[in-house]
Design a protein around this motif. Structure first.
Motif, PDB file in Angstrom:
ATOM      1  N   ARG A  45       0.916  -0.948  -0.005  1.00  0.00           N
ATOM      2  CA  ARG A  45      -0.154  -0.208   0.106  1.00  0.00           C
ATOM      3  C   ARG A  45       0.765   1.159   0.045  1.00  0.00           C
ATOM      4  NH1 ARG A  45      -4.900   0.283   4.092  1.00  0.00           N
ATOM      5  NH2 ARG A  45      -5.156  -1.813   2.919  1.00  0.00           N
ATOM      6  N   GLU A  46       0.421   2.139  -0.771  1.00  0.00           N
ATOM      7  CA  GLU A  46       1.129   3.479  -0.933  1.00  0.00           C
ATOM      8  C   GLU A  46       0.351   4.710  -0.617  1.00  0.00           C
ATOM      9  OE1 GLU A  46       3.359   4.010  -4.662  1.00  0.00           O
ATOM     10  OE2 GLU A  46       1.215   3.785  -5.772  1.00  0.00           O
ATOM     11  N   PHE A  47       1.183   5.679  -0.106  1.00  0.00           N
ATOM     12  CA  PHE A  47       0.516   7.023  -0.086  1.00  0.00           C
ATOM     13  C   PHE A  47       0.180   7.721  -1.288  1.00  0.00           C
ATOM     14  CE2 PHE A  47      -0.501  11.204   1.359  1.00  0.00           C
ATOM     15  CZ  PHE A  47       0.576  12.065   0.811  1.00  0.00           C
ATOM     16  N   VAL A  48      -0.999   8.420  -1.549  1.00  0.00           N
ATOM     17  CA  VAL A  48      -1.275   9.077  -2.486  1.00  0.00           C
ATOM     18  C   VAL A  48      -1.625  10.681  -2.521  1.00  0.00           C
ATOM     19  CG1 VAL A  48      -3.083   9.272  -4.213  1.00  0.00           C
ATOM     20  CG2 VAL A  48      -2.565   6.973  -3.719  1.00  0.00           C
ATOM     21  N   VAL A  93      -6.356  -0.564  -5.891  1.00  0.00           N
ATOM     22  CA  VAL A  93      -7.543  -0.527  -5.192  1.00  0.00           C
ATOM     23  C   VAL A  93      -7.033   0.712  -4.192  1.00  0.00           C
ATOM     24  CG1 VAL A  93      -8.915  -1.338  -3.207  1.00  0.00           C
ATOM     25  CG2 VAL A  93      -8.159  -2.826  -4.954  1.00  0.00           C
ATOM     26  N   TYR A  94      -7.945   1.644  -4.097  1.00  0.00           N
ATOM     27  CA  TYR A  94      -7.825   2.947  -3.602  1.00  0.00           C
ATOM     28  C   TYR A  94      -8.489   3.056  -2.120  1.00  0.00           C
ATOM     29  CZ  TYR A  94      -5.428   4.988  -7.264  1.00  0.00           C
ATOM     30  OH  TYR A  94      -4.687   5.282  -8.503  1.00  0.00           O
ATOM     31  N   TYR A  95      -8.081   3.422  -1.207  1.00  0.00           N
ATOM     32  CA  TYR A  95      -8.568   3.326   0.289  1.00  0.00           C
ATOM     33  C   TYR A  95      -8.551   4.783   0.881  1.00  0.00           C
ATOM     34  CZ  TYR A  95      -7.346  -1.697  -0.104  1.00  0.00           C
ATOM     35  OH  TYR A  95      -7.382  -3.032  -0.201  1.00  0.00           O
ATOM     36  N   CYS A  96      -9.457   5.308   1.426  1.00  0.00           N
ATOM     37  CA  CYS A  96      -9.556   6.380   2.292  1.00  0.00           C
ATOM     38  C   CYS A  96      -9.222   6.188   3.727  1.00  0.00           C
ATOM     39  CB  CYS A  96     -10.650   7.226   2.343  1.00  0.00           C
ATOM     40  SG  CYS A  96     -12.236   6.721   2.841  1.00  0.00           S
ATOM     41  N   ALA A  97      -8.739   6.938   4.298  1.00  0.00           N
ATOM     42  CA  ALA A  97      -8.409   6.815   5.776  1.00  0.00           C
ATOM     43  C   ALA A  97      -8.417   8.072   6.669  1.00  0.00           C
ATOM     44  CB  ALA A  97      -6.762   6.315   5.864  1.00  0.00           C
ATOM     45  N   ALA A  98      -8.661   8.052   7.886  1.00  0.00           N
ATOM     46  CA  ALA A  98      -9.093   9.191   8.873  1.00  0.00           C
ATOM     47  C   ALA A  98      -8.160   8.935  10.202  1.00  0.00           C
ATOM     48  CB  ALA A  98     -10.357   9.255   9.049  1.00  0.00           C
ATOM     49  N   THR A  99      -7.789  10.081  10.543  1.00  0.00           N
ATOM     50  CA  THR A  99      -7.323  10.019  11.934  1.00  0.00           C
ATOM     51  C   THR A  99      -8.493   9.894  13.030  1.00  0.00           C
ATOM     52  OG1 THR A  99      -6.962  12.483  12.255  1.00  0.00           O
ATOM     53  CG2 THR A  99      -4.958  11.048  11.245  1.00  0.00           C
ATOM     54  N   THR A 100      -8.108   9.574  14.137  1.00  0.00           N
ATOM     55  CA  THR A 100      -9.103   9.491  15.159  1.00  0.00           C
ATOM     56  C   THR A 100      -9.085  10.900  15.974  1.00  0.00           C
ATOM     57  OG1 THR A 100     -10.069   8.233  17.127  1.00  0.00           O
ATOM     58  CG2 THR A 100      -7.419   8.628  17.064  1.00  0.00           C
ATOM     59  N   TYR A 101      -7.854  11.562  15.767  1.00  0.00           N
ATOM     60  CA  TYR A 101      -7.774  12.879  16.442  1.00  0.00           C
ATOM     61  C   TYR A 101      -7.789  14.048  15.656  1.00  0.00           C
ATOM     62  CZ  TYR A 101      -3.280  11.614  14.707  1.00  0.00           C
ATOM     63  OH  TYR A 101      -2.201  11.186  13.875  1.00  0.00           O
ATOM     64  N   TYR A 102      -8.206  15.363  16.206  1.00  0.00           N
ATOM     65  CA  TYR A 102      -7.923  16.367  15.490  1.00  0.00           C
ATOM     66  C   TYR A 102      -6.439  16.832  15.300  1.00  0.00           C
ATOM     67  CZ  TYR A 102     -12.570  16.866  17.775  1.00  0.00           C
ATOM     68  OH  TYR A 102     -14.008  16.672  17.957  1.00  0.00           O
ATOM     69  N   SER A 103      -6.206  17.072  13.779  1.00  0.00           N
ATOM     70  CA  SER A 103      -4.928  17.095  13.448  1.00  0.00           C
ATOM     71  C   SER A 103      -4.576  18.660  13.202  1.00  0.00           C
ATOM     72  CB  SER A 103      -4.662  16.344  12.062  1.00  0.00           C
ATOM     73  OG  SER A 103      -5.068  16.713  11.250  1.00  0.00           O
ATOM     74  N   GLY A 104      -5.543  19.635  13.257  1.00  0.00           N
ATOM     75  CA  GLY A 104      -5.209  20.945  13.068  1.00  0.00           C
ATOM     76  C   GLY A 104      -4.632  21.095  11.536  1.00  0.00           C
ATOM     77  N   TYR A 106      -1.887  19.939  10.408  1.00  0.00           N
ATOM     78  CA  TYR A 106      -0.928  18.562  10.165  1.00  0.00           C
ATOM     79  C   TYR A 106      -1.479  17.710   9.210  1.00  0.00           C
ATOM     80  CZ  TYR A 106       2.166  20.440  13.730  1.00  0.00           C
ATOM     81  OH  TYR A 106       3.052  21.094  14.655  1.00  0.00           O
ATOM     82  N   TYR A 107      -0.852  17.239   8.333  1.00  0.00           N
ATOM     83  CA  TYR A 107      -1.394  16.142   7.451  1.00  0.00           C
ATOM     84  C   TYR A 107      -0.107  15.148   7.618  1.00  0.00           C
ATOM     85  CZ  TYR A 107       1.804  18.536   4.070  1.00  0.00           C
ATOM     86  OH  TYR A 107       2.833  19.207   3.588  1.00  0.00           O
ATOM     87  N   PHE A 108      -0.667  13.878   7.169  1.00  0.00           N
ATOM     88  CA  PHE A 108       0.286  12.669   7.230  1.00  0.00           C
ATOM     89  C   PHE A 108       0.368  11.866   6.139  1.00  0.00           C
ATOM     90  CE2 PHE A 108       0.470  13.793  11.791  1.00  0.00           C
ATOM     91  CZ  PHE A 108      -0.762  14.058  12.037  1.00  0.00           C
ATOM     92  N   THR A 109       1.565  11.397   5.688  1.00  0.00           N
ATOM     93  CA  THR A 109       1.740  10.433   4.554  1.00  0.00           C
ATOM     94  C   THR A 109       1.913   9.022   5.213  1.00  0.00           C
ATOM     95  OG1 THR A 109       4.178  10.899   4.608  1.00  0.00           O
ATOM     96  CG2 THR A 109       2.734  12.435   3.178  1.00  0.00           C
ATOM     97  N   ASP A 110       2.110   8.745   6.431  1.00  0.00           N
ATOM     98  CA  ASP A 110       2.312   7.464   6.825  1.00  0.00           C
ATOM     99  C   ASP A 110       1.201   6.729   7.284  1.00  0.00           C
ATOM    100  OD1 ASP A 110       4.561   6.405   9.565  1.00  0.00           O
ATOM    101  OD2 ASP A 110       2.960   5.159   8.507  1.00  0.00           O
ATOM    102  N   SER A 111       0.905   5.724   6.447  1.00  0.00           N
ATOM    103  CA  SER A 111      -0.426   4.889   7.005  1.00  0.00           C
ATOM    104  C   SER A 111      -0.777   4.803   8.320  1.00  0.00           C
ATOM    105  CB  SER A 111      -0.467   3.628   6.152  1.00  0.00           C
ATOM    106  OG  SER A 111       0.573   2.902   6.535  1.00  0.00           O
ATOM    107  N   ARG A 112       0.586   4.493   9.177  1.00  0.00           N
ATOM    108  CA  ARG A 112       0.290   4.274  10.676  1.00  0.00           C
ATOM    109  C   ARG A 112      -0.269   5.289  11.380  1.00  0.00           C
ATOM    110  NH1 ARG A 112       6.517   2.577  11.319  1.00  0.00           N
ATOM    111  NH2 ARG A 112       6.745   4.479   9.989  1.00  0.00           N
TER     112      ARG A 112
END
Length: 127
Positions: A45-48, A93-104, A106-112
């Motif tokens: 899986r890779e970041f888009v 296959v394209y997946y969307c993802a969301a953090t569980t916390y407010y990030s202000g 900040y954005y993230f490229t790491d799937s973890r």
């Protein structure tokens, strides 16, 4: 129960466009970072693309920069991925993802960094 449901995938010819949608339910993600990832057959899986919690910052993988655009409609609790100039190597296959916390801002490229994931929607680009 929190759910992310992607839609909009399909078969398209090279050079064509698709718009993927990711509708969230169970909680609001209006201040959470959202991301799109993809996984091609036989590959990891890779970041888009990603959008910060505030929506004011976005970031793209070099392979899609200038062709893909991530956006969000907080009123609909939905994030989109507009894909133009599609290439056969975008097939995945394209997946969307969301953090569980407010990030202000900040954005993230790491799937973890992401806690919620959709089931994925397949995109096939023919040459």
């Amino acid at each position: 129960q929190v759910q992310l449901v992607e839609s909009g995938g399909g078969l398209v010819q090279a050079g064509g466009s698709l718009r993927l949608s990711c509708a969230a339910s169970g909680r609001t993600f209006s201040r959470n970072a959202m991301g799109w990832f993809r996984q091609a057959p036989g590959k990891e899986r890779e970041f888009v693309a990603t959008s910060s919690g505030s929506g004011g910052s976005t970031y793209y993988a070099d392979s899609v920069k200038g062709r893909f655009t991530i956006s969000r409609d907080n009123a609909k609790n939905t994030v989109y991925l507009q894909m133009n100039g599609l290439k056969p190597e975008d097939t995945a296959v394209y997946y969307c993802a969301a953090t569980t916390y407010y990030s202000g801002s900040y954005y993230f490229t790491d799937s973890r960094r992401y806690d919620y994931w959709g089931q994925g929607t397949p995109v096939t680009v023919s040459s």
